[in-house]
Structures are given as structure tokens and as C-alpha cells.
Design an enzyme around this catalytic site. Structure first.
Site, PDB file in Angstrom:
ATOM      1  N   ASP A  17       0.840  -1.190   0.000  1.00  0.00           N
ATOM      2  CA  ASP A  17       0.000   0.000   0.000  1.00  0.00           C
ATOM      3  C   ASP A  17       0.880   1.247   0.000  1.00  0.00           C
ATOM      4  O   ASP A  17       1.862   1.340   0.755  1.00  0.00           O
ATOM      5  CB  ASP A  17      -0.900   0.005   1.244  1.00  0.00           C
ATOM      6  CG  ASP A  17      -1.962   1.087   1.170  1.00  0.00           C
ATOM      7  OD1 ASP A  17      -2.995   0.846   0.535  1.00  0.00           O
ATOM      8  OD2 ASP A  17      -1.745   2.168   1.741  1.00  0.00           O
ATOM      9  N   GLU A  28      -4.737   2.505  -4.227  1.00  0.00           N
ATOM     10  CA  GLU A  28      -3.279   2.597  -4.127  1.00  0.00           C
ATOM     11  C   GLU A  28      -2.655   1.303  -3.608  1.00  0.00           C
ATOM     12  O   GLU A  28      -1.522   1.288  -3.140  1.00  0.00           O
ATOM     13  CB  GLU A  28      -2.884   3.765  -3.211  1.00  0.00           C
ATOM     14  CG  GLU A  28      -3.271   3.600  -1.759  1.00  0.00           C
ATOM     15  CD  GLU A  28      -4.656   4.121  -1.421  1.00  0.00           C
ATOM     16  OE1 GLU A  28      -4.880   4.486  -0.266  1.00  0.00           O
ATOM     17  OE2 GLU A  28      -5.524   4.150  -2.325  1.00  0.00           O
TER      18      GLU A  28
END
Length: 322
Positions: free
Chosen positions: A179, A222
Site C-alpha cells: 500500500d 493505491e
């Protein structure tokens, strides 16, 4: 697209020589209609292609109604195709009609094969140009348009087959959940064009740190996910550290902005001697990623055994966010 991004399930058509007959300049494919990722191209070899649930087949079909060795498709020297049911439990159907076991039946361009109740395949005969066009259409359905890596749907479709193959080979599987740290802050401060550039650069670093046999995808927003065939948790953690360090060292230059970003990574590993489902590994890696965020980001957390509690998860490396 680099070699690491090639879709291994879609093989390139054979280039015909000038001496070949028109039939030889075409290749047969089975196109997945149901029971897998729609549009997947299964190229049929010049000898025989075996279909079934076992990983020992030419193409392993992950469906419980498919027998371990279900059917064989053969292409003869003249380009004629036949299919033979190998005594399957739930039957092989050609255009809706069930085939008798161990009796070859001719099949032609456009015919549909059904294996059991869950898998439907369409036979197509394509020249090199048509095969390339069909492959390009398929690639668009399985790739993330921004980063070029696989999308979540394709990853989830393929990771099960990868896990089964590795278990049969006695190899371990690791899942990395990655992430981008403070991504919302990047979008808010610099705008979405810079945010898009960040995602592209992070995906490049991940691809540079992985191999052709690894499965890399954008999991959502993301977040990225990687499936690694590796022999130990330490090797998996080392690969994760290569990605973390590579992203931290990369400068993002876009729209007049020069910025640096970091990533947090959760790692889960399942050894060959302790087989676990890929869903459990994904869940454990996701939990480890959550802990990496809680530890301050820009770090790696290695999960304990999938299904264990959070306090059994161990830290591989804790680095203060930049």
C-alpha cells in the site's frame, strides 16, 4: 510491455513458413466462455491437449464438476480436430450433446465444448492476425489501464491455479500486500495527475523486483498484490524489502513536482509442507499490512500462520516513515 508483463496463459501463434499449407498457417484455440476468466485463450498444440482439474494436464481447469483428467483434444497433420471424453464423471458435451467415453468425435471452428456443468469452451481457428487481435482484446480485460499490471479480477482467477500447481510441485507460496503511504495526502496536495504518476512508478518498481513467474496486480486504489513462488518466509521478506527500498529510493517527477513516496507491505507465507488456501494467505497478508500501517508505515510486517491472531504477527523491519 516488458517480458515480465506477458500473460503466460496466452501463447504466441506459430509463425508459418512459405512452404506451409494454408491449414498450417492457422492455429486452434479454446476460448473460455464460462468457468474461468472469460476470453482466456488456450492454444491447442500440434499433438494432444489434455483438459482436467489436475495440474498434470496441459490446461488445469479449477472446477469441481471437472474430472482430474476429463478430455483430450487432438489436431492431426491435416488440421482436423477431435475431442475425446476420458471417462469423466460429469460428462463432456459438444454443442449440448453428451459424448460417449473414449470415442473421438470431430469438432470444428465455432463448436462449443462443455466439461461437467461449470466449464464452457469455444473452439476457434485463427490466423496470426486474428489471434493477435483476439489476444489484445483479452489483455485489455485483464490489465489495469493505468499501471499495466494485472487487475484484481484476473489475479483472483489465477492465484488459485498457481497455488494448486505449487502445492503439487512441493513449493511454497507467499502473498505480498503493498500500500502506498499517505496516498490521499499526495492527491490532495499535488493533484491526481501526480497521484497517477506515483502509482505508475510504484508498479514499475514492483515489476523490476519480481520475476516472470510472479503474479503482480493492482488490488484497488493505491494497493497492489503480489503472489510469489518462494521456498521460505525469509526469501519472501527479502523480496518485499527490495520493493520497499526501491520505492523509497525512487523520485516521482510529474507536473513540475519532485516528490518521494514510501510503501507499507504485509507478507504471508504458506510452505509446501503446510498447505493453506490462497484466500487465507491473502487475508493474513492484509492483516499484516494493517499492522505495518499502525507501526508507522514504510515497513514490512511478516504474518504468522494464516488464521492466527494479530499478536502472533512478527515485524521483519520497522523503519520510520520519511
Amino acid at each position: 510491455m516488458d517480458a515480465k508483463s506477458n500473460t503466460l496463459f496466452c501463447q504466441s501463434p506459430v509463425v508459418a513458413s512459405r512452404s506451409e499449407s494454408p491449414a498450417a498457417r492457422h492455429s486452434y484455440y479454446l476460448i473460455v466462455i464460462r468457468g474461468g476468466m472469460p476470453g482466456t485463450m488456450l492454444r491447442l498444440g500440434s499433438d494432444e491437449t489434455t483438459l482436467g482439474r489436475s495440474t498434470e494436464n496441459t490446461y488445469a481447469l479449477d472446477d469441481l464438476t471437472v474430472s482430474r483428467r476429463h478430455a483430450i483434444v487432438r489436431i492431426d497433420a491435416g488440421g482436423l480436430a477431435t475431442v475425446t471424453d476420458e471417462g469423466s464423471t460429469n460428462g463432456t458435451f459438444l454443442n449440448g450433446n453428451r459424448l460417449k467415453a473414449f470415442r473421438p468425435v470431430d469438432i470444428d471452428d465455432g463448436d462449443r465444448l462443455q466439461l461437467g456443468s461449470g466449464v464452457v469452451l469455444k473452439l476457434v481457428r485463427l490466423d496470426a492476425s486474428d489471434a493477435s487481435f483476439q489476444r489484445e482484446l483479452f489483455e485489455r480485460t485483464i490489465r489495469d489501464g493505468l499501471t499495466g499490471v494485472y487487475n484484481r479480477a484476473y489475479f483472483l482467477d489465477q492465484v488459485g491455479a498457481l497455488s494448486a500447481r505449487l502445492e503439487a510441485e512441493g513449493s511454497g507460496l507467499a502473498i505480498l500486500m503493498i500500500d502506498v503511504d499517505h496516498f490521499k495526502r499526495i492527491n490532495d496536495r499535488y493533484g491526481h495527475l501526480v497521484g497517477d504518476s506515483v502509482l505508475r512508478e510504484v508498479s514499475c518498481v514492483i515489476r523490476e523486483a519480481t520475476r516472470a513467474e510472479d503474479l503482480v496486480a493492482r488490488y484497488g486504489g493505491e494497493e497492489f498484490i503480489v503472489a510469489l513462488p518462494v521456498g521460505s518466509a525469509d526469501v519472501a521478506a527479502g523480496r518485499a524489502e527490495r520493493i520497499r527500498a526501491g520505492v523509497a529510493a525512487r523520485r516521482i517527477r510529474a507536473a513540475g513536482v519532485d516528490a518521494g513516496v514510501t510503501v507499507s507491505i504485509g507478507v504471508a507465507y504458506g510452505p509446501s509442507c503446510w498447505p493453506v488456501g490462497e484466500a487465507s494467505l491473502i487475508e493474513a497478508a492484509d492483516e499484516a499490512l494493517y499492522l505495518a500501517k499502525a507501526e508507522g508505515r514504510n515497513c514490512i510486517i511478516l504474518a504468522g500462520k494464516p488464521g492466527s491472531r494479530s499478536h502472533e504477527t512478527q515485524s521483519v523491519e520497522i523503519i520510520t516513515s520519511l
